[in-house]
Design an enzyme around this catalytic site. Structure first.
Site, PDB file in Angstrom:
ATOM      1  N   ARG A  39       0.671  -1.287  -0.099  1.00 49.40           N
ATOM      2  CA  ARG A  39       0.068  -0.017  -0.115  1.00 49.40           C
ATOM      3  C   ARG A  39       0.785   1.114  -0.058  1.00 49.40           C
ATOM      4  O   ARG A  39       0.624   2.074  -1.083  1.00 49.40           O
ATOM      5  CB  ARG A  39      -1.086  -0.172   1.268  1.00 49.40           C
ATOM      6  CG  ARG A  39      -2.110   1.076   1.035  1.00 49.40           C
ATOM      7  CD  ARG A  39      -1.744   2.396   1.620  1.00 49.40           C
ATOM      8  NE  ARG A  39      -1.421   2.519   3.020  1.00 49.40           N
ATOM      9  CZ  ARG A  39      -0.908   3.603   3.811  1.00 49.40           C
ATOM     10  NH1 ARG A  39      -0.655   4.767   2.899  1.00 49.40           N
ATOM     11  NH2 ARG A  39      -0.225   3.512   4.844  1.00 49.40           N
ATOM     12  N   ASP A  40       1.610   1.457   1.115  1.00 45.00           N
ATOM     13  CA  ASP A  40       2.139   2.467   1.186  1.00 45.00           C
ATOM     14  C   ASP A  40       3.408   2.635   0.295  1.00 45.00           C
ATOM     15  O   ASP A  40       3.746   3.891   0.021  1.00 45.00           O
ATOM     16  CB  ASP A  40       2.858   2.767   2.614  1.00 45.00           C
ATOM     17  CG  ASP A  40       3.235   4.141   2.888  1.00 45.00           C
ATOM     18  OD1 ASP A  40       2.873   5.141   2.365  1.00 45.00           O
ATOM     19  OD2 ASP A  40       3.992   4.313   4.056  1.00 45.00           O
ATOM     20  N   HIS A  90       6.318   3.809  12.753  1.00 45.92           N
ATOM     21  CA  HIS A  90       6.248   4.049  11.406  1.00 45.92           C
ATOM     22  C   HIS A  90       7.166   4.815  11.052  1.00 45.92           C
ATOM     23  O   HIS A  90       7.004   6.153  10.934  1.00 45.92           O
ATOM     24  CB  HIS A  90       5.012   4.468  10.927  1.00 45.92           C
ATOM     25  CG  HIS A  90       4.726   4.139   9.419  1.00 45.92           C
ATOM     26  ND1 HIS A  90       3.858   3.446   8.753  1.00 45.92           N
ATOM     27  CD2 HIS A  90       5.287   5.101   8.399  1.00 45.92           C
ATOM     28  CE1 HIS A  90       4.022   3.623   7.361  1.00 45.92           C
ATOM     29  NE2 HIS A  90       4.812   4.694   7.149  1.00 45.92           N
ATOM     30  N   HIS A  96      10.508   6.675   8.416  1.00 45.12           N
ATOM     31  CA  HIS A  96      10.972   6.847   7.097  1.00 45.12           C
ATOM     32  C   HIS A  96      12.405   7.185   7.313  1.00 45.12           C
ATOM     33  O   HIS A  96      12.842   8.005   8.208  1.00 45.12           O
ATOM     34  CB  HIS A  96      10.437   7.861   6.302  1.00 45.12           C
ATOM     35  CG  HIS A  96       8.781   7.765   5.950  1.00 45.12           C
ATOM     36  ND1 HIS A  96       8.432   7.688   4.484  1.00 45.12           N
ATOM     37  CD2 HIS A  96       7.683   7.069   6.608  1.00 45.12           C
ATOM     38  CE1 HIS A  96       7.517   7.163   4.359  1.00 45.12           C
ATOM     39  NE2 HIS A  96       6.925   7.028   5.699  1.00 45.12           N
ATOM     40  N   CYS A 108      10.379   8.394  -3.036  1.00 46.34           N
ATOM     41  CA  CYS A 108       9.993   9.024  -4.003  1.00 46.34           C
ATOM     42  C   CYS A 108      10.369   8.412  -5.431  1.00 46.34           C
ATOM     43  O   CYS A 108      11.382   8.284  -5.604  1.00 46.34           O
ATOM     44  CB  CYS A 108      10.809  10.649  -3.866  1.00 46.34           C
ATOM     45  SG  CYS A 108       9.854  12.033  -4.773  1.00 46.34           S
ATOM     46  N   ASN A 117      10.289   4.301   3.174  1.00 45.43           N
ATOM     47  CA  ASN A 117       9.885   3.564   4.588  1.00 45.43           C
ATOM     48  C   ASN A 117      11.086   2.866   4.794  1.00 45.43           C
ATOM     49  O   ASN A 117      11.964   2.366   4.112  1.00 45.43           O
ATOM     50  CB  ASN A 117       8.878   2.573   4.117  1.00 45.43           C
ATOM     51  CG  ASN A 117       7.467   3.278   4.030  1.00 45.43           C
ATOM     52  OD1 ASN A 117       7.017   4.086   4.982  1.00 45.43           O
ATOM     53  ND2 ASN A 117       6.993   3.309   2.832  1.00 45.43           N
TER      54      ASN A 117
END
Lengths: 314, 314
Positions: free
Chosen positions: B30-31, B223, B225, B256, B265
């Protein structure tokens, strides 16, 4: 936006003491550039060192007096040091592999040298053409003469957390090698994760083995590679054990030069970002450092492996 | 050579308790894929999810029921779920932004949903077209109806550690948003460092603010990054605070898409490497995971951002 604009940092609340200041041992000019396939021109190396000093780094490992046959990238060691404007308050240690290297270093007027030992038998034989014990027969006279000449000597211990041929390395073995270097006259050990396999747990295990055997934590530096992305987490574990000297490479230089994305040394920028977040002093001008690494990446013709540099200067 | 061949892992010796098991909340499908410029074919997504389940991951965030106008990359959510062989023992949560999204999710037979809230006023207005309070007017009925329908609901809180417009974010503000989501019926919060600016110190600060306000550490996921290389060090800090659910993305997907080297992530492989080193159970077959990410990188036509994947499969 830098981490410093995100509010005043506070200490980790775990009850462990983080150091209030960390000395960054910048290895990029030596450990980084020795891996370049194309030799970097000496004037670029001089400017790199000068920019790093202006950015506030006070320990710059400048070059190596290894035989040019083995590391042609650093064959210009004498010329580099002759051209370099050595600044007050900045140390420019150089690597010396043997007596001949020490002769060259002394002739060049260096004040800090480093020797490079192996924690494992196999790497000692492969990299140094000697066994684990035999390496001391080579180093001990070098260290003794360097000390007699008034030089400070650092001892690198490589493969401290794993070896590609031997696998796991017993912390006791690392301690035995390290103590022998200290006994021979080294003022500091740099514990190297040469192949990047350390994790936070093994870092703590090796550091504990040293302190339990009577070595002061202040005599230990850590040298991590980011091969498996663990370098900064390992650094955090070491800081929490009280380590106050951390090796890193501006822009993360030192990756395998023939793979664009390969990862090498812990990037100094990523380290500074962590230290800023933890409220630990380091004396480095972050923006000047990032600018220097971005400039060097342009000279080398490929993007910096540092995540910080790519995010801010990409 | 994997970290597991390097000797039996031991626990960190700091006196803090690390969890014995961590649930990896895999967000790559998903992400990760929602950031791809070119839409990934649905059959590739299905195979990706199936490979991840076979690799032992038990929580796979499958897709999002956001309006296709906003995220065309996931416009195939219904078709994906219809084709997917949902396995016993594996959760396939999906993101639902609003009542319409929940309708679609219910029609597709999902059992776990997630809502995406902002910790800051500015991001709430920019990303959700509502203010910090107004977002709850949107979420609360969604959460209530999901719960009435027997679904489990996760609450994402974004910008927990810094916001590109507001800079520092007060932990109290994050706690206020998070508690409101828990009160509304969320079973777990995922605390997101959306722009990658967290460091170990701010992670501990936010987690402490939650537990001091009475939230159980077991209700909190993290979560991170890797924009500035801090994701794994931040994870280590969170584990030492007792966090037992960590979000990550297979192969580090989610960078990106228009910058080859951009970082997104935390990579699941880098996380698994750390957990193995710390002796924390996770249930994932490391080799199958790396193979899956290498396969996906081939499908996407660019190298994986994960350092582990690049080192082992590059």
């Amino acid at each position: 936006m830098g981490v410093r604009e995100l509010g005043l940092p506070e200490r980790l609340g775990s009850g462990e003491s983080l150091p209030s200041r960390v000395e960054i041992w910048e290895v990029g000019p030596r450990d980084g550039l020795q891996n370049e396939t194309e030799v970097v021109p000496v004037e670029v190396k001089v400017e790199f060192l000068d920019r790093l000093a202006r950015a506030g780094l006070t320990t710059l490992e400048a070059t190596s007096f290894v035989h040019p046959k083995w590391v042609p990238q650093l064959a210009d060691a004498e010329e580099l040091l002759a051209r370099l404007d050595r600044r007050d308050g900045v140390r420019y240690p150089v690597l010396v592999p043997n007596e001949r290297g020490l002769d060259r270093a002394l002739a060049a007027g260096v004040t800090h040298v480093a020797v490079f030992a192996s924690a494992t038998e196999t790497f000692a034989r492969r990299n140094l053409n000697s066994g684990l014990d035999a390496q001391f027969a080579m180093f001990e006279p070098v260290i003794a003469r360097a000390r007699e000449s008034g030089l400070d000597v650092r001892g690198y211990v490589s493969m401290c957390f794993g070896d590609p041929w031997e696998g796991a390395v017993a912390p006791e073995q690392v301690v035995a090698v390290g103590k022998r270097l200290l006994d021979a006259g080294c003022s500091q050990l740099s514990l190297g994760d040469t192949i990047g396999v350390a994790t936070a747990a093994s870092v703590e295990r090796v550091l504990d083995a040293f302190t339990e055997s009577g070595v002061a934590i202040g005599d230990l530096a850590v040298h991590f590679h980011d091969t498996y992305g663990q370098a900064l987490a390992n650094t955090l574990a070491a800081l929490r054990k009280g380590v106050t000297t951390v090796d890193s490479s501006a822009g993360g230089l030192g990756g395998c030069p023939y793979a664009e994305s390969a990862t090498g040394n812990l990037a100094t920028e990523d380290l500074v970002w962590l230290l800023d977040g933890l409220g630990i002093e380091h004396g480095v001008d972050f923006d000047a450092l990032v600018e220097t690494s971005a400039w060097m990446a342009t000279r080398l013709g490929r993007p910096s492996p540092s995540r910080v540099v790519r995010a801010l200067a990409g």
